[in-house]
Design an enzyme around this catalytic site. Structure first.
Site, mmCIF file in Angstrom:
data_model
loop_
_atom_site.group_PDB
_atom_site.id
_atom_site.type_symbol
_atom_site.label_atom_id
_atom_site.label_comp_id
_atom_site.label_asym_id
_atom_site.label_seq_id
_atom_site.Cartn_x
_atom_site.Cartn_y
_atom_site.Cartn_z
ATOM 1 N N ASP A 264 28.419 3.479 5.229
ATOM 2 C CA ASP A 264 28.823 2.109 4.896
ATOM 3 C C ASP A 264 28.200 1.089 5.852
ATOM 4 O O ASP A 264 28.486 1.086 7.052
ATOM 5 C CB ASP A 264 30.365 2.050 4.956
ATOM 6 C CG ASP A 264 30.921 0.749 4.417
ATOM 7 O OD1 ASP A 264 30.128 -0.103 3.988
ATOM 8 O OD2 ASP A 264 32.157 0.591 4.434
ATOM 9 N N ASP A 329 33.715 -4.945 -2.467
ATOM 10 C CA ASP A 329 34.910 -4.118 -2.664
ATOM 11 C C ASP A 329 35.721 -4.531 -3.894
ATOM 12 O O ASP A 329 35.927 -5.708 -4.148
ATOM 13 C CB ASP A 329 35.825 -4.229 -1.447
ATOM 14 C CG ASP A 329 35.260 -3.478 -0.266
ATOM 15 O OD1 ASP A 329 34.038 -3.207 -0.256
ATOM 16 O OD2 ASP A 329 36.039 -3.157 0.637
HETATM 17 C C1 GAL Z 1 34.096 -1.424 3.079
HETATM 18 C C2 GAL Z 1 33.857 -0.498 1.906
HETATM 19 C C3 GAL Z 1 35.201 0.055 1.483
HETATM 20 C C4 GAL Z 1 35.808 0.806 2.643
HETATM 21 C C5 GAL Z 1 35.901 -0.097 3.873
HETATM 22 C C6 GAL Z 1 36.341 0.665 5.097
HETATM 23 O O1 GAL Z 1 32.892 -1.954 3.496
HETATM 24 O O2 GAL Z 1 33.255 -1.189 0.883
HETATM 25 O O3 GAL Z 1 35.050 0.903 0.369
HETATM 26 O O4 GAL Z 1 35.058 1.949 2.912
HETATM 27 O O5 GAL Z 1 34.675 -0.704 4.152
HETATM 28 O O6 GAL Z 1 36.409 -0.138 6.235
#
Ligand code: GAL
Length: 526
Positions: A264, A329
């Site tokens: 990520d 998200d």
């Molecule tokens: C975001 C991601 C989410 C989750 C989150 C965790 O960037 O899109 O799905 O993983 O971080 O902090």
């Protein structure tokens, strides 16, 4: 349940049912769990769309009909099957290197040689027998031949995830019958990390006493183990990321038995000042190389919210992404789900066996992102649209809910074997928009490997609408059988058009069969 009939083309069509009464709730679910999806006293009860249950007694093989592995690497596949217990399994023609445990229904081992093996699976119980072929493809880069099915901790637990919660999720996947439908990746998202040891080795935090033991626990049940990191120094939840530790981290994940990695972007934003294609791709190539050195099959989930049209490069061999998030998200609102889902038509051509567009995890059931659990804010019709659209898009179906708190509606929504079969269809062709009528109604379709066409009739408006699936928009001609996938029944033979009355934000999902000859008129004998 009310039905309406109208005359269209040559046929009287049966229109979709109006929202029905609350589904009967099973006695298995404790009362306090049921209240999870029923709002406070004053609010009207939601009306639930008509969804068939998956409680049939006869045996059935669920999930994909094709699965891949790299020769010499660990392979674990629990045969997903439903039907009244006890089920007995027979498996014939396993590739050399694999063994089958008939009591657990799990195939394990390391395939010795490259090649595709049609494995015959027979499942029996006292009500009948199901026979099917599962093709095991052994070769390099054969992972995620169909979109991953599983669970991820983020949408419900946020950064409060723990070993205990992950184990509870796995046990609930078994108990609720979701594992038997094919959900098999159990993924820890952000929030497992502690500090690096002085030698740089990443250590989990106090909520995860032993990740190797957790991996073993999941594997023993036939699940696969997912974990999360970031190419930046920190994750989005401000935990330690993998920046400049990629190789050591990948090695460690492999030692823990990790089978799936979500990588990520997060704080890499601060490193990638200029968003050139090279800069956007670099961190994902670095982790790809690190994963390749592990000699373990690890599905690679690229998460950077669609930057630089990730779908155009995520499958390049240097990156080797198996899925890639296409947007920011998801949230449990109609606006979020519909905006994300309905923007995928132009991306369909980038999805296919081995690499999938990922419109993010499902937001049905009980969610909460770590700040207390609560029922999704989507209405039942919106939830049905969400799952229907994701299945048509050939999207990974990664559940984001508390599986220990599934009510009967959510269970039906997630276990319909025909919906899952559409998602898992081995042709891997994602749906495109075939018609948009201007009144908020849309028709999307995806071809299936057996020649049938899966078609979603959507109503994005705030009013009840008739949605028309016209053969001319779908590239079809002739008389054809139509099956309602959610209701799991054949609705009849139709010519030129199928029409359905669809509630606001609701859906009808059908499968249109091959052409049917005109019935012969029996002439009176001379
Ligand atoms: C975001 C991601 C989410 C989750 C989150 C965790 O960037 O899109 O799905 O993983 O971080 O902090």
């Amino acid at each position: 349940m009310r039905k309406l009939g109208i005359l269209v083309g040559c046929c009287v069509l049966t229109l979709g049912s109006t929202p029905g009464p609350l589904l009967p709730l099973t006695t298995e679910a404790p009362a306090q769990q049921l209240t999870a999806e029923v709002p406070a006293k004053v609010a009207p009860e939601p009306s639930y769309p008509d969804i068939a249950s998956n409680d049939e007694l006869t045996p059935r093989l669920n999930g994909p009909r094709i699965v891949g592995t790299t020769p010499g690497r660990e392979f674990i596949y629990r045969i997903p099957a439903t039907g009244a217990p006890p089920l007995t399994y027979t498996v014939a023609n396993l590739p050399a290197g694999l063994t089958f445990d008939a009591t657990t229904g799990i195939i394990r081992g390391r395939v010795l040689r490259e090649g595709t093996t049609p494995v015959s699976i027979t499942i029996r119980n006292r009500h009948g027998v199901a026979r099917a072929t599962l093709r095991i493809v052994a070769g390099r880069n054969q992972l995620a031949l169909t979109p991953p099915l599983g669970w991820n901790s983020w949408n419900v637990w946020g950064t409060t995830v723990s070993d205990e919660k992950v184990r509870a999720a796995a046990e609930a996947l078994e108990k609720t019958g979701l594992a038997a439908c094919g959900y098999r990746y159990v993924c820890i998202d952000d929030g497992w990390q502690g500090r690096r040891a002085p030698d740089g080795t990443m250590q989990p935090n106090e909520r995860f006493p032993d990740l190797k033991a957790l991996g073993d626990f999941l594997h023993a049940k036939g699940f696969l183990f997912g974990i999360y990191t970031s190419p930046g120094p920190f994750t989005c939840g401000r935990y330690v990321g993998s920046w400049r530790h990629e190789e050591a981290d990948a090695r460690l994940y492999a030692q823990w038995g990790v089978d799936y990695l979500k990588h990520d972007w997060c704080s890499y934003e601060g490193i990638a000042r200029q968003k050139t294609p090279e800069v956007l791709q670099r961190p994902y190539a670095v982790m790809r190389a690190a994963l390749d050195k592990t000699e373990r099959d690890i599905v690679y989930a690229i998460c950077q919210y669609g930057l630089g049209e990730v779908w155009t490069w995520a499958r390049n061999p240097a990156i080797g992404g198996n899925l890639w998030r296409t947007t920011g998200d998801i949230e449990d609102t109609w606006e979020s789900v519909s905006t994300i889902g309905f923007q995928h038509s132009p991306l369909a051509r980038f999805a296919g066996p081995g690499g999938w567009n990922d419109p993010d995890m499902l937001v049905v059931g009980v969610v909460g992102w770590g700040s207390g659990t609560r029922p999704t804010r989507l209405t039942p019709d919106e939830q049905m649209t969400h799952v229907t659209l994701w299945a048509l898009l050939a999207a990974p179906l990664i559940l984001g809910c508390d599986v220990t708190q599934l009510n009967e509606f959510t269970r039906r929504l997630l276990t319909n074997p025909e919906v899952i079969a559409i998602d898992q269809d081995e042709l891997g062709m994602a749906a495109t928009r075939r018609a948009a009528a201007g009144d908020g109604t849309e028709v999307w379709a995806r071809p299936l490997v057996d020649g049938r066409l899966a078609v979603g009739l959507f109503n994005r408006s705030e009013e009840m609408r008739t949605v028309l699936a016209r053969w001319s928009d779908l590239g079809l001609t002739g008389r054809r059988t139509v099956r309602d996938v959610w209701q799991r029944r054949d609705v009849g033979v139709f010519d030129q058009v199928f029409a359905a009355l669809v509630p606001p934000h609701g859906t009808r999902l059908i499968v249109i069969g091959p052409p049917r000859p005109m019935p012969r008129r029996s002439l009176p004998s001379p």
